[in-house]
Design an enzyme around this catalytic site. Structure first.
Site, mmCIF file in Angstrom:
data_model
loop_
_atom_site.group_PDB
_atom_site.id
_atom_site.type_symbol
_atom_site.label_atom_id
_atom_site.label_comp_id
_atom_site.label_asym_id
_atom_site.label_seq_id
_atom_site.Cartn_x
_atom_site.Cartn_y
_atom_site.Cartn_z
ATOM 1 N N HIS A 158 0.825 -1.206 0.000
ATOM 2 C CA HIS A 158 0.000 0.000 0.000
ATOM 3 C C HIS A 158 0.862 1.260 0.000
ATOM 4 C CE1 HIS A 158 -3.253 -2.753 1.181
ATOM 5 N NE2 HIS A 158 -4.088 -1.807 0.777
ATOM 6 N N LYS A 162 -0.764 4.898 4.594
ATOM 7 C CA LYS A 162 -1.759 4.008 5.216
ATOM 8 C C LYS A 162 -1.377 3.774 6.671
ATOM 9 C CE LYS A 162 -4.052 -0.485 4.720
ATOM 10 N NZ LYS A 162 -5.401 0.049 4.935
HETATM 11 P P1 NAP Z 1 -7.267 9.810 4.813
HETATM 12 O O1 NAP Z 1 -6.919 10.463 3.517
HETATM 13 O O2 NAP Z 1 -6.395 10.029 6.015
HETATM 14 O O3 NAP Z 1 -8.770 10.244 5.145
HETATM 15 C C1 NAP Z 1 -9.376 10.111 6.391
HETATM 16 C C2 NAP Z 1 -10.097 11.421 6.683
HETATM 17 O O4 NAP Z 1 -10.945 11.230 7.820
HETATM 18 C C3 NAP Z 1 -9.134 12.565 7.003
HETATM 19 O O5 NAP Z 1 -9.519 13.721 6.293
HETATM 20 C C4 NAP Z 1 -9.317 12.716 8.514
HETATM 21 O O6 NAP Z 1 -9.094 14.034 8.969
HETATM 22 C C5 NAP Z 1 -10.778 12.334 8.684
HETATM 23 N N1 NAP Z 1 -11.106 11.942 10.050
HETATM 24 C C6 NAP Z 1 -10.349 11.278 10.962
HETATM 25 N N2 NAP Z 1 -11.032 11.073 12.091
HETATM 26 C C7 NAP Z 1 -12.269 11.614 11.907
HETATM 27 C C8 NAP Z 1 -13.436 11.723 12.725
HETATM 28 N N3 NAP Z 1 -13.476 11.266 13.975
HETATM 29 N N4 NAP Z 1 -14.531 12.340 12.202
HETATM 30 C C9 NAP Z 1 -14.511 12.829 10.949
HETATM 31 N N5 NAP Z 1 -13.420 12.765 10.127
HETATM 32 C C10 NAP Z 1 -12.319 12.158 10.602
HETATM 33 O O7 NAP Z 1 -7.379 8.220 4.627
HETATM 34 P P2 NAP Z 1 -7.841 7.402 3.333
HETATM 35 O O8 NAP Z 1 -6.664 7.015 2.513
HETATM 36 O O9 NAP Z 1 -8.994 8.116 2.669
HETATM 37 O O10 NAP Z 1 -8.355 6.046 4.025
HETATM 38 C C11 NAP Z 1 -9.432 6.080 4.944
HETATM 39 C C12 NAP Z 1 -9.720 4.665 5.437
HETATM 40 O O11 NAP Z 1 -10.254 3.897 4.339
HETATM 41 C C13 NAP Z 1 -8.489 3.882 5.928
HETATM 42 O O12 NAP Z 1 -8.866 3.110 7.035
HETATM 43 C C14 NAP Z 1 -8.167 2.974 4.749
HETATM 44 O O13 NAP Z 1 -7.512 1.777 5.146
HETATM 45 C C15 NAP Z 1 -9.550 2.670 4.247
HETATM 46 N N6 NAP Z 1 -9.653 2.201 2.870
HETATM 47 C C16 NAP Z 1 -10.608 1.259 2.629
HETATM 48 C C17 NAP Z 1 -10.850 0.819 1.347
HETATM 49 C C18 NAP Z 1 -11.942 -0.187 1.129
HETATM 50 O O14 NAP Z 1 -12.198 -0.565 -0.017
HETATM 51 N N7 NAP Z 1 -12.627 -0.636 2.171
HETATM 52 C C19 NAP Z 1 -10.102 1.321 0.292
HETATM 53 C C20 NAP Z 1 -9.134 2.281 0.549
HETATM 54 C C21 NAP Z 1 -8.928 2.742 1.846
HETATM 55 P P3 NAP Z 1 -7.602 14.418 9.530
HETATM 56 O O15 NAP Z 1 -6.682 14.172 8.381
HETATM 57 O O16 NAP Z 1 -7.734 15.832 9.935
HETATM 58 O O17 NAP Z 1 -7.346 13.478 10.692
#
Ligand code: NAP
Length: 252
Positions: A158, A162
């Site tokens: 990844h 991540k």
């Molecule tokens: P990211 O870019 O860090 O996005 C997460 C966002 O959520 C950030 O903007 C963060 O804000 C915000 N956040 C954190 N805590 C919060 C809360 N309590 N309330 C509201 N917003 C909050 O991460 P990403 O790459 O998008 O990935 C997000 C998640 O999806 C990860 O767990 C990843 O493993 C997962 N994922 C899943 C799949 C799937 O198919 N299931 C695919 C890809 C990724 P701050 O930056 O200010 O903390």
């Protein structure tokens, strides 16, 4: 298709959340109501997102005040972080907002608690470690191969931002293979190796070894758009589910 579904995106400004916002806007069966993101003060706005507030509870208050009150025609999509997702899911379940969760890293004991809450509150939830169709098939093929091979290792690769290790997809793949082996009376775990490098999105190899042969099943998500058909399908189906369902394969 039924009525239009109103969607609040939790983690709306993140890499996945902002891609979900675009996918919701592009689907005529969905309406993007608003979002929540802790980083709302610093992050650039997402095009077409009517509002974004720091917490999910505030976002649901605002959506309800704006008239989004039909629990059968609304949903939250959560792509935040492992330390935020459980609290967010509790908020959704207690407030009758069906919830689709892509955030990975939920511990098994939290998952059991959430499954119970989903039943007692009568609010459905779908949690999928991977919304890409190809990744779901990779897990299905790996489960089939596990009937014929008794040695397997998983390599998941990844992007370097991540947070959780190993990935939710790798954990789920290992669980499925181990369950298959368990059914054959074989008690063995699947080693998982994690690679974190810039340039990668989400990739996984499941390698089976036998006498004089190996079988490699590989899936590559080359862009976050690969997850969107699965997320949109889940948003449309979640309201009709019973309790908490884990895995996209259950609604495909
Ligand atoms: P990211 O870019 O860090 O996005 C997460 C966002 O959520 C950030 O903007 C963060 O804000 C915000 N956040 C954190 N805590 C919060 C809360 N309590 N309330 C509201 N917003 C909050 O991460 P990403 O790459 O998008 O990935 C997000 C998640 O999806 C990860 O767990 C990843 O493993 C997962 N994922 C899943 C799949 C799937 O198919 N299931 C695919 C890809 C990724 P701050 O930056 O200010 O903390």
């Amino acid at each position: 298709m039924g009525h239009r579904i109103d969607v609040v995106v939790s983690g709306a400004l993140g890499r996945m959340g902002s891609t979900v916002c675009a996918a919701v806007l592009a689907d005529p069966g969905l309406r993007l109501v608003g979002g929540a993101d802790l980083g709302v003060a610093g992050a650039p706005a997402v095009a077409g997102l009517p509002f974004c507030v720091p917490t999910l509870a505030e976002a649901l208050d605002r959506a309800e005040n704006e008239g989004v009150r039909d629990a059968a025609a609304r949903a939250v999509v959560d792509f935040t972080q492992p330390n935020a997702v459980v609290g967010n899911m509790i908020t959704c379940l207690e407030r009758s907002w069906p919830v689709v969760v892509g955030t990975t890293g939920i511990e098994p004991e939290d998952m059991s608690r959430l499954a119970q809450l989903s039943v007692t509150e009568g609010t459905p939830a779908l949690v999928a470690p991977n919304f890409a169709l190809g990744a779901v098939l990779m897990m299905e093929f790996a489960r089939t191969a596990a009937r014929h091979f008794v040695a397997c290792e998983v390599i998941e690769l990844h992007h370097d931002a991540k947070i959780d290790t190993p990935s939710g997809t790798a954990r789920r793949t290992a669980d499925l293979i181990e369950a298959e082996w368990d059914g054959q009376g074989l008690s063995k775990s699947v080693p998982v190796h994690s690679v974190r490098l810039p340039g990668l999105v989400a990739h996984q190899e499941v390698i089976f070894g036998g006498i004089g042969q190996t079988l490699t099943i590989r899936h590559d998500s080359l862009a976050r758009e690969s997850f969107m058909p699965g997320v949109v399908l889940a948003v449309k189906r979640v309201g009709a589910l019973q309790g908490l369902v884990v895995g996209l394969e259950n609604i495909m």
